[in-house]
Scaffold this motif. Sequence first.
Motif, PDB file in Angstrom:
ATOM      1  N   ARG A 267      46.252  26.795  -4.087  1.00 55.33           N
ATOM      2  CA  ARG A 267      45.880  25.552  -4.740  1.00 55.33           C
ATOM      3  C   ARG A 267      44.505  25.740  -5.389  1.00 55.33           C
ATOM      4  O   ARG A 267      43.722  26.598  -4.968  1.00 55.33           O
ATOM      5  CB  ARG A 267      45.823  24.383  -3.742  1.00 55.33           C
ATOM      6  CG  ARG A 267      47.136  24.055  -3.060  1.00 55.33           C
ATOM      7  CD  ARG A 267      48.150  23.456  -4.025  1.00 55.33           C
ATOM      8  NE  ARG A 267      49.371  23.066  -3.328  1.00 55.33           N
ATOM      9  CZ  ARG A 267      50.379  23.881  -3.083  1.00 55.33           C
ATOM     10  NH1 ARG A 267      50.314  25.164  -3.441  1.00 55.33           N
ATOM     11  NH2 ARG A 267      51.456  23.443  -2.444  1.00 55.33           N
ATOM     12  N   VAL A 268      44.205  24.901  -6.383  1.00 53.22           N
ATOM     13  CA  VAL A 268      42.911  24.967  -7.074  1.00 53.22           C
ATOM     14  C   VAL A 268      42.244  23.607  -7.009  1.00 53.22           C
ATOM     15  O   VAL A 268      42.890  22.571  -7.212  1.00 53.22           O
ATOM     16  CB  VAL A 268      43.079  25.378  -8.552  1.00 53.22           C
ATOM     17  CG1 VAL A 268      41.713  25.446  -9.240  1.00 53.22           C
ATOM     18  CG2 VAL A 268      43.780  26.724  -8.652  1.00 53.22           C
TER      19      VAL A 268
ATOM     20  N   VAL B 277      47.489  31.818  -8.676  1.00 54.86           N
ATOM     21  CA  VAL B 277      48.246  30.564  -8.584  1.00 54.86           C
ATOM     22  C   VAL B 277      49.617  30.724  -9.227  1.00 54.86           C
ATOM     23  O   VAL B 277      50.624  30.212  -8.719  1.00 54.86           O
ATOM     24  CB  VAL B 277      47.459  29.413  -9.235  1.00 54.86           C
ATOM     25  CG1 VAL B 277      48.297  28.145  -9.278  1.00 54.86           C
ATOM     26  CG2 VAL B 277      46.156  29.161  -8.483  1.00 54.86           C
ATOM     27  N   GLU B 278      49.658  31.479 -10.321  1.00 49.09           N
ATOM     28  CA  GLU B 278      50.936  31.702 -11.010  1.00 49.09           C
ATOM     29  C   GLU B 278      51.874  32.584 -10.189  1.00 49.09           C
ATOM     30  O   GLU B 278      53.082  32.324 -10.109  1.00 49.09           O
ATOM     31  CB  GLU B 278      50.664  32.349 -12.367  1.00 49.09           C
ATOM     32  CG  GLU B 278      51.892  32.581 -13.211  1.00 49.09           C
ATOM     33  CD  GLU B 278      51.550  33.222 -14.548  1.00 49.09           C
ATOM     34  OE1 GLU B 278      52.311  34.097 -14.997  1.00 49.09           O
ATOM     35  OE2 GLU B 278      50.497  32.851 -15.123  1.00 49.09           O
ATOM     36  N   ARG B 279      51.319  33.615  -9.545  1.00 44.85           N
ATOM     37  CA  ARG B 279      52.149  34.555  -8.788  1.00 44.85           C
ATOM     38  C   ARG B 279      52.535  34.012  -7.411  1.00 44.85           C
ATOM     39  O   ARG B 279      53.611  34.332  -6.898  1.00 44.85           O
ATOM     40  CB  ARG B 279      51.403  35.889  -8.606  1.00 44.85           C
ATOM     41  CG  ARG B 279      51.059  36.603  -9.887  1.00 44.85           C
ATOM     42  CD  ARG B 279      52.301  37.169 -10.584  1.00 44.85           C
ATOM     43  NE  ARG B 279      51.930  37.888 -11.808  1.00 44.85           N
ATOM     44  CZ  ARG B 279      51.944  37.367 -13.016  1.00 44.85           C
ATOM     45  NH1 ARG B 279      52.322  36.092 -13.182  1.00 44.85           N
ATOM     46  NH2 ARG B 279      51.606  38.075 -14.076  1.00 44.85           N
TER      47      ARG B 279
ATOM     48  N   LYS C  68      48.294  41.051 -13.542  1.00 45.02           N
ATOM     49  CA  LYS C  68      49.010  40.604 -14.742  1.00 45.02           C
ATOM     50  C   LYS C  68      50.423  41.189 -14.800  1.00 45.02           C
ATOM     51  O   LYS C  68      51.360  40.522 -15.255  1.00 45.02           O
ATOM     52  CB  LYS C  68      48.246  41.027 -16.000  1.00 45.02           C
ATOM     53  CG  LYS C  68      47.051  40.172 -16.352  1.00 45.02           C
ATOM     54  CD  LYS C  68      46.389  40.698 -17.622  1.00 45.02           C
ATOM     55  CE  LYS C  68      45.208  39.831 -18.036  1.00 45.02           C
ATOM     56  NZ  LYS C  68      44.540  40.364 -19.268  1.00 45.02           N
ATOM     57  N   THR C  69      50.560  42.426 -14.353  1.00 49.38           N
ATOM     58  CA  THR C  69      51.839  43.129 -14.504  1.00 49.38           C
ATOM     59  C   THR C  69      52.726  43.049 -13.264  1.00 49.38           C
ATOM     60  O   THR C  69      53.816  43.618 -13.255  1.00 49.38           O
ATOM     61  CB  THR C  69      51.578  44.609 -14.846  1.00 49.38           C
ATOM     62  OG1 THR C  69      50.749  45.197 -13.829  1.00 49.38           O
ATOM     63  CG2 THR C  69      50.904  44.737 -16.198  1.00 49.38           C
ATOM     64  N   THR C  70      52.272  42.362 -12.219  1.00 51.31           N
ATOM     65  CA  THR C  70      53.069  42.216 -11.004  1.00 51.31           C
ATOM     66  C   THR C  70      53.803  40.880 -11.070  1.00 51.31           C
ATOM     67  O   THR C  70      53.263  39.841 -10.717  1.00 51.31           O
ATOM     68  CB  THR C  70      52.171  42.273  -9.743  1.00 51.31           C
ATOM     69  OG1 THR C  70      51.437  43.499  -9.743  1.00 51.31           O
ATOM     70  CG2 THR C  70      53.009  42.189  -8.477  1.00 51.31           C
TER      71      THR C  70
END
Length: 519
Positions: free
Chosen positions: A465-466, A457-459, A287-289
Motif C-alpha cells: 500500500r502507499v 505496488v504494481e507487482r 521492471k522486467t519481472t
Amino acid sequence: MPKSRSHRPQKGVASKGAPNNPAYEARRKLDEAEQYRRSGKLSQARKLCEQVLRMHPDYVGALHTLGLILADQENYPEALFNLVQAEMLNPKDPTTLLALSGVYLRLGAREMAAHTLERAIERGGDEVATHSTLGEIYRDNREYELAAEAFQTALKLEPGLNEARMTLADCQFHLGQLEDAAKSLHALLDAWPKSIRPVHAISLLPVQLQKIDLQARIEAAENDGKDSETVFEANKLYTRAIHHHARGEHQQAWEDLSQANAPRFKLLAGEYHSEKAVQRRLLEVLKTTHSAKPAEEAGAGSHPISLFILGPSRSGKTTAERMLSSMPGVKLGYENPIVENAVKRTFQSAGLLTSDAIYRLPPVLNELFCKHYLEELDERAGQSAVFTNTAPAHIFGAMRIAQVVPGARFLFVKRDTYDVAFRILARNYRSGNSYAYDVRETWDYVTWYYQMIDLMVERFPTICRVTTYEEIQTAPGNVLETAAILCGVSKLPNVEPAPGDDRGCGAPYKEWIDEIVRS
C-alpha cells in the motif's frame, strides 16, 4: 572499547611473602606489568606477563592483563585468545567479561559483545562502562528501549557521564520521547557550554522545545576536541542552516547547506556512484519481472507480520510508525537490522564470503535466509502480531523479501519531492546516505525510490500500500485504517495529526533546486 580493570590484589596481598616465594614473585611482576600498561609502555608490560604465564599458564590475572595489553596494541585476535582463557578458568568474573566484550566489539561481533555484557551484569558487574557500552550496542541494533534503559542505569552510577546523556537523548528522540530528549540535551548545556553537538541536536526538536538562544549558542560554539575541525564546522553549518530556515532566512540557509554538503559529497561520491549502478540494475530487474508473486502464506499466524514502512529518508516513515504504535499487537522495530543479520548468517552458513546485501543472495539460499529471518523476527517481536521496520535501504531488497518472507507487508511513504529533498540536504547523517550531500544526486535518488515503489505496488498489489506524508498529517485515521487492513489487525479510533508538520518546507528552495537539477 570499555575500560576494564586489571586484576588488582586486595590491600596487603602483594606485600605478603618473601621475594623467593613463586606466588609473591608472580604477583609482583603482574603489578609491574599493569603499571607499565597504564603508562603506555605496552612492550615491557607484555613481556612481563608472558614471563609469568610461561611459569604459571593458568594464572587468570596474568591472562586477563595480557588480554588488556594486546587490546591496547590493537592485536585483537590474540587479546581474545587470552581473555577467553581467563574466562574459561574463572567464568564468573564480571571484570573479565567486560574486557572480553570490548574485544568482541573491535572484532565486529556485536551480538557476542552484547551477550557477554549481559552476563557481566548478571554476575554483579555494575561498572558504568558495562552499561554504557551495552547501551551503545543496543542503540546500533535499534533496540532503543533497551539502550535508553542501559544509559539511564549508567547515569545513575555516574551522573556526569555526558557522552551517555548525549546518546540517551538520541534514543529518546527515536522513541518519540521528545520532551525527555529536550531535558537530556538541555542538561548538557552547562557541562558542554561551548559544544555544538547538543545545540545541533536541540535544533532538530520542535521549536516549542528549544528553550535556548540558538543564534547565541551557534556563535559561541568552539571545538571541544571531541571532533575533527572538519566535523565541527559541518555541525555548526547544519545547525545554522536549520536556524536560518526556521526564521525564514532561506538564502542564508541554502548557502550554509551548500557549504556544509560540498566537502561531504566529495568524500562519498565514489561510494554513491557504485550504489547508483546497483540502483539501475535493481530497477531494471523489477521492471522486467512480470510473474512476481508474494511468498506462500503457509503457516500464516505462526509468525508475526513483518510490516516494512519504506520511503526515502525524511519522508515520514518514523511519523507513520509512531502512529501505528498505538494499534493493538504492533511492536515498533525502527530501523532494525534483522534482514541484514539473516543475510549475513545465510552467507556464512553456506560457506560463502559474508555480505549483508540480500540482492546478492543466490536464489538457492532463499529458504535458509527465510529460516534465519523468522528466527530473529520471533525473538524480537515476542508475542506481538506485527513487527515494523523502517530502514529505507530495504527498498534494495524489497522484491526478494516479498517473494521469500511469509507475512511480509509493505506500507510505502511518499512525500513532495522538494520537501523531502530539502530535508535530506539539511540532515547531517551519522553514516551512509552518500547521495545526501549533492542536490542532483538527492533528486535522482528520490526519483528512483518512487519508481521502485510504483513497481512494487504494481507487482505485489496484495501486500503493498502507499500513503503520503501529506496524508499522515491531514488524515491520520485513513493511514491507520490502511495499515490495519493490510496487516489484519484491529482498527483504532481516530488519532490526532502527528506533531511537527512541515509540509511545504522545500518550497522556498524550489528555484535553486530546479536550477541545479534541470541544468
